[in-house]
Design a protein around this motif. Structure first.
Motif, PDB file in Angstrom:
ATOM      1  N   GLN A  34       0.816  -1.214   0.000  1.00 37.72           N
ATOM      2  CA  GLN A  34       0.000   0.000   0.000  1.00 37.72           C
ATOM      3  C   GLN A  34       0.848   1.262   0.000  1.00 37.72           C
ATOM      4  O   GLN A  34       0.309   2.373   0.026  1.00 37.72           O
ATOM      5  N   TYR A  35       2.168   1.102  -0.050  1.00 37.76           N
ATOM      6  CA  TYR A  35       3.083   2.238  -0.024  1.00 37.76           C
ATOM      7  C   TYR A  35       3.826   2.338  -1.358  1.00 37.76           C
ATOM      8  O   TYR A  35       4.277   1.321  -1.891  1.00 37.76           O
ATOM      9  N   PRO A  36       3.983   3.537  -1.899  1.00 43.53           N
ATOM     10  CA  PRO A  36       4.668   3.655  -3.196  1.00 43.53           C
ATOM     11  C   PRO A  36       6.145   3.296  -3.091  1.00 43.53           C
ATOM     12  O   PRO A  36       6.807   3.591  -2.091  1.00 43.53           O
ATOM     13  N   ASP A  37       6.631   2.619  -4.123  1.00 44.19           N
ATOM     14  CA  ASP A  37       8.066   2.327  -4.248  1.00 44.19           C
ATOM     15  C   ASP A  37       8.615   1.572  -3.039  1.00 44.19           C
ATOM     16  O   ASP A  37       9.716   1.833  -2.559  1.00 44.19           O
ATOM     17  N   HIS A  38       7.842   0.603  -2.556  1.00 51.77           N
ATOM     18  CA  HIS A  38       8.232  -0.137  -1.347  1.00 51.77           C
ATOM     19  C   HIS A  38       8.056  -1.620  -1.593  1.00 51.77           C
ATOM     20  O   HIS A  38       7.047  -2.050  -2.159  1.00 51.77           O
ATOM     21  N   GLY A  39       9.031  -2.393  -1.148  1.00 53.89           N
ATOM     22  CA  GLY A  39       8.884  -3.838  -1.178  1.00 53.89           C
ATOM     23  C   GLY A  39       9.372  -4.472  -2.463  1.00 53.89           C
ATOM     24  O   GLY A  39       9.953  -3.821  -3.340  1.00 53.89           O
ATOM     25  N   PRO A  40       9.124  -5.774  -2.612  1.00 56.49           N
ATOM     26  CA  PRO A  40       9.585  -6.507  -3.788  1.00 56.49           C
ATOM     27  C   PRO A  40       8.798  -6.117  -5.023  1.00 56.49           C
ATOM     28  O   PRO A  40       7.845  -5.327  -4.961  1.00 56.49           O
ATOM     29  N   GLY A  41       9.201  -6.683  -6.156  1.00 57.72           N
ATOM     30  CA  GLY A  41       8.538  -6.373  -7.409  1.00 57.72           C
ATOM     31  C   GLY A  41       8.029  -7.612  -8.115  1.00 57.72           C
ATOM     32  O   GLY A  41       7.684  -8.619  -7.488  1.00 57.72           O
ATOM     33  N   VAL A  42       8.068  -7.559  -9.412  1.00 56.64           N
ATOM     34  CA  VAL A  42       7.479  -8.606 -10.238  1.00 56.64           C
ATOM     35  C   VAL A  42       8.212  -9.939 -10.118  1.00 56.64           C
ATOM     36  O   VAL A  42       7.673 -10.986 -10.511  1.00 56.64           O
ATOM     37  N   GLU A  43       9.406  -9.925  -9.543  1.00 56.16           N
ATOM     38  CA  GLU A  43      10.166 -11.178  -9.434  1.00 56.16           C
ATOM     39  C   GLU A  43       9.450 -12.235  -8.603  1.00 56.16           C
ATOM     40  O   GLU A  43       9.706 -13.437  -8.756  1.00 56.16           O
TER      41      GLU A  43
END
Length: 222
Positions: A34-43
């Motif tokens: 729920q936070y922008p630009d935070h945490g893992p991605g599509v991997e």
């Protein structure tokens, strides 16, 4: 309970549009939290170019569009016409992206397609009875395919089917939809009981600052 399409139409009108670029200057990106630009991605999805991916509750389409931009064949479904209209206005010309209005379990039961991955970001996996959703997803995943979803962690002591409230005007009662909240070990047990393997569930802490609510991320393999 409120009609779900009406509820998510109302929710959509309250949410800001996705930014044009993220903190790295990218025009498409994937965000589980729920936070922008935070945490893992599509991997987390483990699907490369040419893979077939299904987004359950795609909302305004940003995550599905990012997958299409990386070369995946992305299908996004949502019950809300308002959400889908916004998705089509911004991403409708993206090659490799399909958008459909549908309820999650109905779509899974009616489609003849199989997928390399199925995911949900604060979407249908949170707002659908797992006793119905988990077997329906597994039927549509190719062997070894991934199910990954994220949502808010449960409030302590409030587990199982809960009421989620969507505010309206000051003189109107809020709209109510059902959601399903469990602690990570319970999600792991539920997925294992439905035949999933390599099941992992954990809460990713919130980014530094005044925000304290993390993000529950659950992943498993068919």
């Amino acid at each position: 309970m409120t009609d779900t399409a009406i509820a998510w139409d109302t929710y959509s009108r309250q949410r800001p549009e996705r930014r044009q670029r993220n903190a790295r200057g990218e025009t498409t990106w994937f965000n589980w939290t729920q936070y922008p630009d935070h945490g893992p991605g599509v991997e987390l999805i483990e699907v490369g170019a040419g893979g077939r991916v299904l987004d359950l509750g795609c909302g305004k389409g940003g995550n599905a569009a990012h997958l299409a931009a990386t070369g995946a064949r992305a299908v996004g479904i949502d019950v809300s016409p308002v959400q889908l209209r916004a998705a089509r206005e911004r991403w409708g010309q993206m090659p490799g992206l399909e958008l459909h209005q549908a309820e999650a379990v109905a779509y899974l039961q009616e489609t003849g397609e199989t997928f390399d991955a199925v995911y949900s970001v604060y979407g249908a996996a949170w707002f659908t009875d797992p006793a119905r959703l988990l077997p329906a997803v597994r039927e549509r995943l190719r062997p070894g395919g991934r199910l990954v979803f994220s949502q808010r962690p449960p409030v302590e002591g409030c587990y199982g089917c809960q009421a989620s409230y969507i505010p309206r005007g000051p003189d109107e009662d809020p709209l109510v939809v059902k959601r399903w909240d469990y602690e990570p070990p319970v999600w792991e047990q539920l997925l294992a009981e439905h035949g999933y393997m390599d099941v992992r569930a954990a809460v990713l802490p919130a980014p530094p600052g005044p925000r304290t609510v993390g993000t529950l991320i659950v992943s498993a393999r068919a």
